[in-house]
Design a protein around this motif. Structure first.
Motif, PDB file in Angstrom:
ATOM      1  N   THR A   1      94.163  59.564  45.504  1.00 13.97           N
ATOM      2  CA  THR A   1      95.178  58.757  46.177  1.00 13.97           C
ATOM      3  C   THR A   1      94.667  57.328  46.296  1.00 13.97           C
ATOM      4  OG1 THR A   1      95.925  60.663  47.482  1.00 13.97           O
ATOM      5  CG2 THR A   1      96.549  58.472  48.274  1.00 13.97           C
ATOM      6  N   ALA A   2      95.432  56.379  45.764  1.00 10.23           N
ATOM      7  CA  ALA A   2      94.993  54.980  45.780  1.00 10.23           C
ATOM      8  C   ALA A   2      94.933  54.450  47.205  1.00 10.23           C
ATOM      9  CB  ALA A   2      95.938  54.127  44.945  1.00 10.23           C
ATOM     10  N   LEU A   3      93.886  53.677  47.496  1.00  6.74           N
ATOM     11  CA  LEU A   3      93.762  53.031  48.803  1.00  6.74           C
ATOM     12  C   LEU A   3      94.537  51.727  48.830  1.00  6.74           C
ATOM     13  CD1 LEU A   3      90.009  53.310  49.887  1.00  6.74           C
ATOM     14  CD2 LEU A   3      91.987  54.163  51.126  1.00  6.74           C
ATOM     15  N   ARG A   4      95.134  51.418  49.954  1.00  7.93           N
ATOM     16  CA  ARG A   4      95.806  50.126  50.121  1.00  7.93           C
ATOM     17  C   ARG A   4      94.778  49.006  50.094  1.00  7.93           C
ATOM     18  NH1 ARG A   4      97.971  53.113  54.255  1.00  7.93           N
ATOM     19  NH2 ARG A   4      96.730  51.938  55.757  1.00  7.93           N
ATOM     20  N   THR A   5      95.200  47.822  49.694  1.00 15.40           N
ATOM     21  CA  THR A   5      94.303  46.666  49.610  1.00 15.40           C
ATOM     22  C   THR A   5      93.623  46.393  50.937  1.00 15.40           C
ATOM     23  OG1 THR A   5      95.700  45.696  47.902  1.00 15.40           O
ATOM     24  CG2 THR A   5      94.144  44.232  49.006  1.00 15.40           C
ATOM     25  N   SER A   6      94.357  46.538  52.028  1.00 12.80           N
ATOM     26  CA  SER A   6      93.781  46.267  53.348  1.00 12.80           C
ATOM     27  C   SER A   6      92.645  47.232  53.663  1.00 12.80           C
ATOM     28  CB  SER A   6      94.863  46.378  54.430  1.00 12.80           C
ATOM     29  OG  SER A   6      95.454  47.674  54.415  1.00 12.80           O
ATOM     30  N   ALA A   7      92.777  48.493  53.198  1.00  9.82           N
ATOM     31  CA  ALA A   7      91.721  49.479  53.457  1.00  9.82           C
ATOM     32  C   ALA A   7      90.471  49.190  52.636  1.00  9.82           C
ATOM     33  CB  ALA A   7      92.246  50.876  53.160  1.00  9.82           C
ATOM     34  N   SER A   8      90.635  48.478  51.518  1.00 10.43           N
ATOM     35  CA  SER A   8      89.496  48.171  50.659  1.00 10.43           C
ATOM     36  C   SER A   8      88.576  47.118  51.263  1.00 10.43           C
ATOM     37  CB  SER A   8      89.985  47.684  49.287  1.00 10.43           C
ATOM     38  OG  SER A   8      90.710  48.704  48.634  1.00 10.43           O
ATOM     39  N   SER A   9      89.017  46.449  52.314  1.00  9.36           N
ATOM     40  CA  SER A   9      88.190  45.410  52.925  1.00  9.36           C
ATOM     41  C   SER A   9      86.881  45.971  53.464  1.00  9.36           C
ATOM     42  CB  SER A   9      88.961  44.709  54.049  1.00  9.36           C
ATOM     43  OG  SER A   9      89.276  45.625  55.091  1.00  9.36           O
ATOM     44  N   GLN A  10      86.873  47.266  53.829  1.00  7.64           N
ATOM     45  CA  GLN A  10      85.651  47.882  54.339  1.00  7.64           C
ATOM     46  C   GLN A  10      84.611  48.121  53.246  1.00  7.64           C
ATOM     47  OE1 GLN A  10      85.122  48.119  57.426  1.00  7.64           O
ATOM     48  NE2 GLN A  10      87.174  47.784  58.226  1.00  7.64           N
ATOM     49  N   LEU A  11      84.999  47.888  51.990  1.00 10.77           N
ATOM     50  CA  LEU A  11      84.102  48.145  50.868  1.00 10.77           C
ATOM     51  C   LEU A  11      83.395  46.888  50.376  1.00 10.77           C
ATOM     52  CD1 LEU A  11      86.515  50.445  48.813  1.00 10.77           C
ATOM     53  CD2 LEU A  11      84.911  51.115  50.618  1.00 10.77           C
ATOM     54  N   ARG A  12      83.676  45.747  50.961  1.00  7.87           N
ATOM     55  CA  ARG A  12      83.113  44.484  50.494  1.00  7.87           C
ATOM     56  C   ARG A  12      81.612  44.394  50.776  1.00  7.87           C
ATOM     57  NH1 ARG A  12      87.894  40.942  53.255  1.00  7.87           N
ATOM     58  NH2 ARG A  12      89.549  41.421  51.720  1.00  7.87           N
ATOM     59  N   LEU A  13      80.904  43.806  49.823  1.00  9.86           N
ATOM     60  CA  LEU A  13      79.464  43.600  49.944  1.00  9.86           C
ATOM     61  C   LEU A  13      79.141  42.125  49.788  1.00  9.86           C
ATOM     62  CD1 LEU A  13      78.246  46.464  47.555  1.00  9.86           C
ATOM     63  CD2 LEU A  13      78.502  46.590  50.046  1.00  9.86           C
ATOM     64  N   HIS A  14      77.949  41.760  50.245  1.00  9.23           N
ATOM     65  CA  HIS A  14      77.463  40.389  50.050  1.00  9.23           C
ATOM     66  C   HIS A  14      76.074  40.453  49.442  1.00  9.23           C
ATOM     67  CE1 HIS A  14      75.907  36.352  50.952  1.00  9.23           C
ATOM     68  NE2 HIS A  14      77.176  35.991  50.858  1.00  9.23           N
ATOM     69  N   GLU A  15      75.855  39.637  48.430  1.00 12.83           N
ATOM     70  CA  GLU A  15      74.580  39.639  47.715  1.00 12.83           C
ATOM     71  C   GLU A  15      73.547  38.776  48.433  1.00 12.83           C
ATOM     72  OE1 GLU A  15      74.123  39.351  43.134  1.00 12.83           O
ATOM     73  OE2 GLU A  15      73.888  37.305  43.895  1.00 12.83           O
ATOM     74  N   ASN A  16      72.340  39.317  48.550  1.00 11.39           N
ATOM     75  CA  ASN A  16      71.210  38.588  49.130  1.00 11.39           C
ATOM     76  C   ASN A  16      70.006  38.773  48.213  1.00 11.39           C
ATOM     77  OD1 ASN A  16      72.265  37.822  51.977  1.00 11.39           O
ATOM     78  ND2 ASN A  16      72.752  40.004  51.795  1.00 11.39           N
ATOM     79  N   LEU A  17      69.617  37.721  47.505  1.00 12.68           N
ATOM     80  CA  LEU A  17      68.536  37.809  46.540  1.00 12.68           C
ATOM     81  C   LEU A  17      67.250  37.195  47.091  1.00 12.68           C
ATOM     82  CD1 LEU A  17      70.365  36.899  43.195  1.00 12.68           C
ATOM     83  CD2 LEU A  17      69.892  39.165  44.160  1.00 12.68           C
ATOM     84  N   THR A  18      66.137  37.845  46.781  1.00 14.90           N
ATOM     85  CA  THR A  18      64.822  37.312  47.127  1.00 14.90           C
ATOM     86  C   THR A  18      64.541  36.084  46.265  1.00 14.90           C
ATOM     87  OG1 THR A  18      64.062  39.543  47.645  1.00 14.90           O
ATOM     88  CG2 THR A  18      62.360  37.884  47.252  1.00 14.90           C
TER      89      THR A  18
END
Length: 448
Positions: free
Chosen positions: A49-66
């Motif tokens: 079942t496809a997730l709504r776009t609003s529900a996908s916000s919990q899947l966001r990541l942010h990159e942090n490189l050494t």
């Protein structure tokens, strides 16, 4: 020239050894008649079942490189990078071929479809009760020609779980990877590498402690799942280093470096952290903890598939994908230039406890098929492998007990070797640890 371009130039003109596809092995005790169940039967994950776009916000990541400076400092202090070839040349353990595996080990293999290739670990690794195999990725993920330099390689991730929660020992949670040289399919050899993280500006390092439920080697980077709500960790396979002190310590020791008795370490170069804060298990609208990873080369761009870790929520489990960067200077990384990572697509599937998931679209197919590994109902027997889409799910049925428990025993993550068409995974359990491959076409064939 890009790193990937240089890598291809190094491999140009090298003759590849025989492919990993082998003759089907007689790995099960007796022939079993198979039927197919469509979206019915115990343990079925149902449709996607496809997730709504609003529900996908919990899947966001942010990159942090050494910083590169810190990484270069550590490499310089430890005598320079040895690379994958350096580790494989120093392989000190052999895997046993199927004929040398015990009856219990062969009994952990799938009933249907049967494995075409299967290997068992060195005796000490096969019997340890403290280390557990969890995930697998290969040079078939790393590069579409299936090789890394002159080698075909399998990486298997293991985690230390001593079982003494009240008084864990100093190794609890350590993560190590078996670098397996699979160039000669009849003589696999491997070497252990400990995962670490730089500190003190690269003058020291500490152990990485994570469950390694998922792991993908793409181009020159290795991405693994991280415990404690940390999302993902990323490593550079060009930055494998050699420890020069043999002791139980991890990090700088006097004028040298120790890695808990391991000769080689792989330092993290960064992480992908959830933008919504630490993950939480079993809550519909919370940031999900990531349970397993796999690579899909049939999307444009190539993508990283992630699943929600098993938790207390039995109804639905989230499955989603992130796309890899196409920038020449960002080989193997996920994010855009600003460091943001958004889910390209996301679904939910019925049930929990997914041990591994793979997405693959065959040539000419209108949509991708999803292959989802599930544990047995009692978690002590053979699991099931389901082919799933938005229209339902199906799995082989073993008529001996009229169930779908046809897959391996306690299997981990899934990895597809595109050039050979093989699906790789591994099993866990005392004296029942096997690394094996099944042609994806055989999986589809078992479904009729």
């Amino acid at each position: 020239m890009t790193q990937r371009g240089r890598h291809r130039r190094r491999k140009r003109g090298q003759a590849l050894r025989a492919t990993l596809a082998g003759t089907a092995l007689a790995l099960t005790a007796a022939a079993t008649l198979i039927s197919t169940s469509q979206a019915t039967g115990a343990n079925s994950p149902g449709d996607l079942t496809a997730l709504r776009t609003s529900a996908s916000s919990q899947l966001r990541l942010h990159e942090n490189l050494t910083s590169r400076e810190a990484l270069d400092t550590l490499s310089g202090n430890m005598g320079g990078n040895v690379g994958v070839d350096g580790v494989l040349r120093d392989a000190d353990r052999s895997m046993r071929n199927t004929a040398d595996c015990s009856a219990d080990e062969r009994g952990a293999l799938p009933v249907e479809p049967t494995a075409t290739r299967a290997y068992c670990w060195n005796d000490a690794d096969a019997r340890t009760s403290q280390w557990h195999p969890r995930s697998v990725t290969t040079s078939g993920d790393a590069d579409d020609d299936g090789a890394w330099g002159a080698h075909q390689v399998i990486l298997a991730g293991w985690t230390h779980r001593g079982g003494q929660a009240a008084a864990p020992d100093r190794n609890e949670g350590l993560a190590r990877i078996a670098f397996v040289d699979a160039t000669d399919p009849d003589a696999l050899r491997y070497r252990w590498v400990l995962l670490v993280a730089p500190r003190a500006g690269g003058k020291d390092f500490t152990a990485v402690r994570t469950g390694l439920g998922g792991m993908v080697w793409y181009q020159d980077k290795l991405i693994v799942t991280a415990d404690h709500g940390d999302g993902l960790l990323v490593f550079d396979l060009h930055r494998l280093l050699r420890a020069d002190v043999d002791s139980g310590a991890v990090g700088r020791v006097g004028h040298g470096y120790s890695a808990a008795g391991y000769r080689y370490v792989l330092p993290a170069i960064g992480s992908y952290d959830p933008e919504g804060g630490s993950c939480a298990r079993g809550r519909d609208h919370a940031v999900p903890c990531i349970g397993s990873l796999s690579l899909d080369r049939t999307t444009t761009p190539d993508s990283l598939v992630a699943t929600e870790a098993a938790g207390d929520r039995p109804e639905r489990t989230r499955i989603w994908r992130y796309t890899f960067s196409t920038a020449a200077y960002r080989t193997g990384l996920l994010a855009d230039a600003q460091g943001h990572v958004n889910a390209a697509e996301a679904w939910t599937t019925k049930g929990s406890g997914i041990s591994g998931a793979l997405s693959h679209r065959s040539p000419g197919a209108r949509e991708a098929q999803w292959y989802v590994g599930r544990p047995s109902d009692g978690r002590a027997g053979h699991g099931s492998l389901w082919r799933q889409s938005e229209h339902g799910a199906e799995a082989a049925t073993c008529t001996a007990d009229q169930s779908h428990a046809c897959w391996g025993l306690g299997t981990g993550s899934l990895s597809y070797w595109q050039r050979t068409g093989e699906l790789w995974t591994l099993t866990d359990g005392a004296d029942r640890r096997v690394l094996y491959a099944v042609p994806l076409s055989s999986v589809d064939g078992s479904l009729g």
